[in-house]
Write a protein that holds these residues in place. Sequence first.
Motif, mmCIF file in Angstrom:
data_model
loop_
_atom_site.group_PDB
_atom_site.id
_atom_site.type_symbol
_atom_site.label_atom_id
_atom_site.label_comp_id
_atom_site.label_asym_id
_atom_site.label_seq_id
_atom_site.Cartn_x
_atom_site.Cartn_y
_atom_site.Cartn_z
ATOM 1 N N VAL A 45 0.802 -1.224 0.000
ATOM 2 C CA VAL A 45 0.000 0.000 0.000
ATOM 3 C C VAL A 45 0.839 1.280 0.000
ATOM 4 O O VAL A 45 0.543 2.214 -0.764
ATOM 5 C CB VAL A 45 -1.010 -0.018 1.165
ATOM 6 N N PRO A 46 1.892 1.404 0.825
ATOM 7 C CA PRO A 46 2.670 2.657 0.772
ATOM 8 C C PRO A 46 3.251 2.930 -0.611
ATOM 9 O O PRO A 46 3.267 4.075 -1.064
ATOM 10 C CB PRO A 46 3.778 2.422 1.807
ATOM 11 N N ASN A 47 3.738 1.880 -1.278
ATOM 12 C CA ASN A 47 4.303 2.052 -2.618
ATOM 13 C C ASN A 47 3.251 2.556 -3.602
ATOM 14 O O ASN A 47 3.497 3.467 -4.397
ATOM 15 C CB ASN A 47 4.875 0.721 -3.118
ATOM 16 N N LEU A 48 2.062 1.956 -3.553
ATOM 17 C CA LEU A 48 1.004 2.324 -4.488
ATOM 18 C C LEU A 48 0.469 3.720 -4.202
ATOM 19 O O LEU A 48 0.179 4.489 -5.132
ATOM 20 C CB LEU A 48 -0.121 1.298 -4.429
ATOM 21 N N ASP A 49 0.341 4.059 -2.931
ATOM 22 C CA ASP A 49 -0.107 5.415 -2.586
ATOM 23 C C ASP A 49 0.888 6.467 -3.056
ATOM 24 O O ASP A 49 0.504 7.542 -3.542
ATOM 25 C CB ASP A 49 -0.303 5.528 -1.072
ATOM 26 N N ALA A 50 2.180 6.159 -2.918
ATOM 27 C CA ALA A 50 3.201 7.102 -3.378
ATOM 28 C C ALA A 50 3.136 7.276 -4.896
ATOM 29 O O ALA A 50 3.293 8.391 -5.407
ATOM 30 C CB ALA A 50 4.590 6.628 -2.948
ATOM 31 N N GLU A 51 2.904 6.180 -5.605
ATOM 32 C CA GLU A 51 2.724 6.266 -7.059
ATOM 33 C C GLU A 51 1.573 7.201 -7.406
ATOM 34 O O GLU A 51 1.682 8.051 -8.301
ATOM 35 C CB GLU A 51 2.418 4.881 -7.652
ATOM 36 N N LEU A 52 0.466 7.029 -6.722
ATOM 37 C CA LEU A 52 -0.714 7.836 -7.011
ATOM 38 C C LEU A 52 -0.437 9.314 -6.807
ATOM 39 O O LEU A 52 -0.829 10.164 -7.616
ATOM 40 C CB LEU A 52 -1.885 7.385 -6.143
ATOM 41 N N ILE A 53 0.260 9.641 -5.730
ATOM 42 C CA ILE A 53 0.519 11.039 -5.415
ATOM 43 C C ILE A 53 1.526 11.658 -6.380
ATOM 44 O O ILE A 53 1.347 12.791 -6.840
ATOM 45 C CB ILE A 53 0.994 11.183 -3.950
ATOM 46 N N ILE A 54 2.566 10.934 -6.725
ATOM 47 C CA ILE A 54 3.600 11.466 -7.612
ATOM 48 C C ILE A 54 3.153 11.470 -9.071
ATOM 49 O O ILE A 54 3.367 12.443 -9.802
ATOM 50 C CB ILE A 54 4.907 10.657 -7.465
ATOM 51 N N GLN A 55 2.500 10.379 -9.504
ATOM 52 C CA GLN A 55 2.200 10.207 -10.922
ATOM 53 C C GLN A 55 0.757 10.532 -11.290
ATOM 54 O O GLN A 55 0.428 10.668 -12.466
ATOM 55 C CB GLN A 55 2.488 8.760 -11.339
ATOM 56 N N GLY A 56 -0.117 10.592 -10.292
ATOM 57 C CA GLY A 56 -1.531 10.810 -10.562
ATOM 58 C C GLY A 56 -2.274 9.542 -10.899
ATOM 59 O O GLY A 56 -3.494 9.569 -11.120
ATOM 60 N N LYS A 57 -1.587 8.417 -10.882
ATOM 61 C CA LYS A 57 -2.214 7.126 -11.142
ATOM 62 C C LYS A 57 -1.286 6.011 -10.664
ATOM 63 O O LYS A 57 -0.080 6.235 -10.474
ATOM 64 C CB LYS A 57 -2.519 6.943 -12.625
ATOM 65 N N ILE A 58 -1.854 4.839 -10.462
ATOM 66 C CA ILE A 58 -1.074 3.663 -10.103
ATOM 67 C C ILE A 58 -0.669 2.957 -11.395
ATOM 68 O O ILE A 58 -1.517 2.646 -12.234
ATOM 69 C CB ILE A 58 -1.888 2.724 -9.193
ATOM 70 N N THR A 59 0.619 2.718 -11.552
ATOM 71 C CA THR A 59 1.119 2.147 -12.802
ATOM 72 C C THR A 59 1.763 0.776 -12.642
ATOM 73 O O THR A 59 1.963 0.077 -13.625
ATOM 74 C CB THR A 59 2.146 3.096 -13.444
ATOM 75 N N SER A 60 2.106 0.391 -11.405
ATOM 76 C CA SER A 60 2.833 -0.873 -11.228
ATOM 77 C C SER A 60 1.915 -2.087 -11.200
ATOM 78 O O SER A 60 2.387 -3.217 -11.267
ATOM 79 C CB SER A 60 3.673 -0.824 -9.952
ATOM 80 N N CYS A 61 0.614 -1.860 -11.081
ATOM 81 C CA CYS A 61 -0.343 -2.961 -11.149
ATOM 82 C C CYS A 61 -1.693 -2.405 -11.599
ATOM 83 O O CYS A 61 -1.923 -1.202 -11.538
ATOM 84 C CB CYS A 61 -0.466 -3.697 -9.817
ATOM 85 N N ASN A 62 -2.553 -3.288 -12.017
ATOM 86 C CA ASN A 62 -3.826 -2.881 -12.603
ATOM 87 C C ASN A 62 -4.931 -2.856 -11.542
ATOM 88 O O ASN A 62 -5.781 -3.742 -11.476
ATOM 89 C CB ASN A 62 -4.210 -3.821 -13.746
ATOM 90 N N ILE A 63 -4.888 -1.828 -10.694
ATOM 91 C CA ILE A 63 -5.933 -1.662 -9.684
ATOM 92 C C ILE A 63 -6.315 -0.192 -9.609
ATOM 93 O O ILE A 63 -5.561 0.684 -10.055
ATOM 94 C CB ILE A 63 -5.485 -2.143 -8.282
ATOM 95 N N THR A 64 -7.479 0.058 -9.052
ATOM 96 C CA THR A 64 -7.888 1.435 -8.792
ATOM 97 C C THR A 64 -7.684 1.736 -7.308
ATOM 98 O O THR A 64 -7.830 0.853 -6.465
ATOM 99 C CB THR A 64 -9.369 1.662 -9.160
ATOM 100 N N PRO A 65 -7.334 2.982 -6.978
ATOM 101 C CA PRO A 65 -6.998 3.329 -5.594
ATOM 102 C C PRO A 65 -8.224 3.598 -4.726
ATOM 103 O O PRO A 65 -8.439 4.705 -4.237
ATOM 104 C CB PRO A 65 -6.134 4.575 -5.755
ATOM 105 N N ASN A 66 -9.033 2.569 -4.544
ATOM 106 C CA ASN A 66 -10.188 2.694 -3.659
ATOM 107 C C ASN A 66 -10.479 1.335 -3.040
ATOM 108 O O ASN A 66 -10.021 0.300 -3.526
ATOM 109 C CB ASN A 66 -11.418 3.214 -4.409
#
Length: 341
Positions: A45-66
């Motif tokens: 989760v910390p990795n994916l949340d950081a992706e969302l904040i920096i990139q505006g989307k999660i790119t390392s896996c195919n999920i939505t941030p909810n």
Amino acid sequence: MTILSRSHTHTPKSPLFCGVLANTLLSTVPGLSGAGPDPQGSLMVPNLDAELIIQGKITSCNITPNTGTGCPTPASITRSMAELAGFPVLFINAGLMHRPTVPCLDFYSQPGQDPRVTTAVPDAKRLYSQGQWAGSFLSKTYDTLVIGECVPGGTTTALCVLRAGGYQAHVSSAAVKSPKELKEEIVATVLQRIETSRKIDPLELITEAGDPMMAVVAGIASTYSGKLYLAGGTQMLAVASIIKELGVSVPDVVTTIYVQDDKDANCIDIATQIGTPLTIVNPDFGSIGHSGLVRYCIGEVKEGMGAGGAIFLAHLLGYQLPEIKEAILKFVTTYCPSKPL
């Protein structure tokens, strides 16, 4: 509607939002953490949340941030505030299981271990020293620092540290129904292992019962010379308790109204026991027009990744509640359309 519970006159000239990322193996205990798709998934989760904040989307896996109910992650709130107000974001890797996928200031540590059975953060003193370096370094450029965190399972390490430090504490949870009985079982085992009848040094509390984030943030607080805000609920109150015991000036803590309203937690009372100023942020999600965000009002998620502090910082920079709500709604609807209310 008033967005802040207390008035603030500080106007940042060069602000920074800093997210401190870490894991604790407690998040893999079944039923304990509401973060991630399953206990092992909580470690990502910390990795994916950081992706969302920096990139505006999660790119390392195919999920939505909810969540499975459609409740957007707090990281989406932090991202939308960074876009709206234009403040820079820095992440610190205090101790992650998985290598970060976005740029981070890396402190080269390990995830927090399970404090029921072993020392939780063996290198807490080193992390504290590196935090002190970071605090001095950031002081040279930024006059205002808002520190958030992402540590799945961190409310339980917070409870361990607060109770071991002698505080009458009950902590929050990302779930609507808190696993408080499980938390109490874990805390009882941890306190028995570390023998809290003796006086325990503040950094030793983190070493034995905490998580890596706590040591880093306490270190930053001890040397940062600008205006510091700790963005989070009962986890940041636990850090504030450590800072107090270290004899350092205790910074303001900022969190959302959804933590304040958690009947299983006592954040206002904890803040009073510590003596730290507490500011409650009310983003008024009940009227925002998004079924997922409305779930914050019934106690789902509540806070995380410095979301309350990010709203707070945007407000200090001059943005008002309607603009803040519009920015959050615009961002979350790009990946999580609202269901009928």
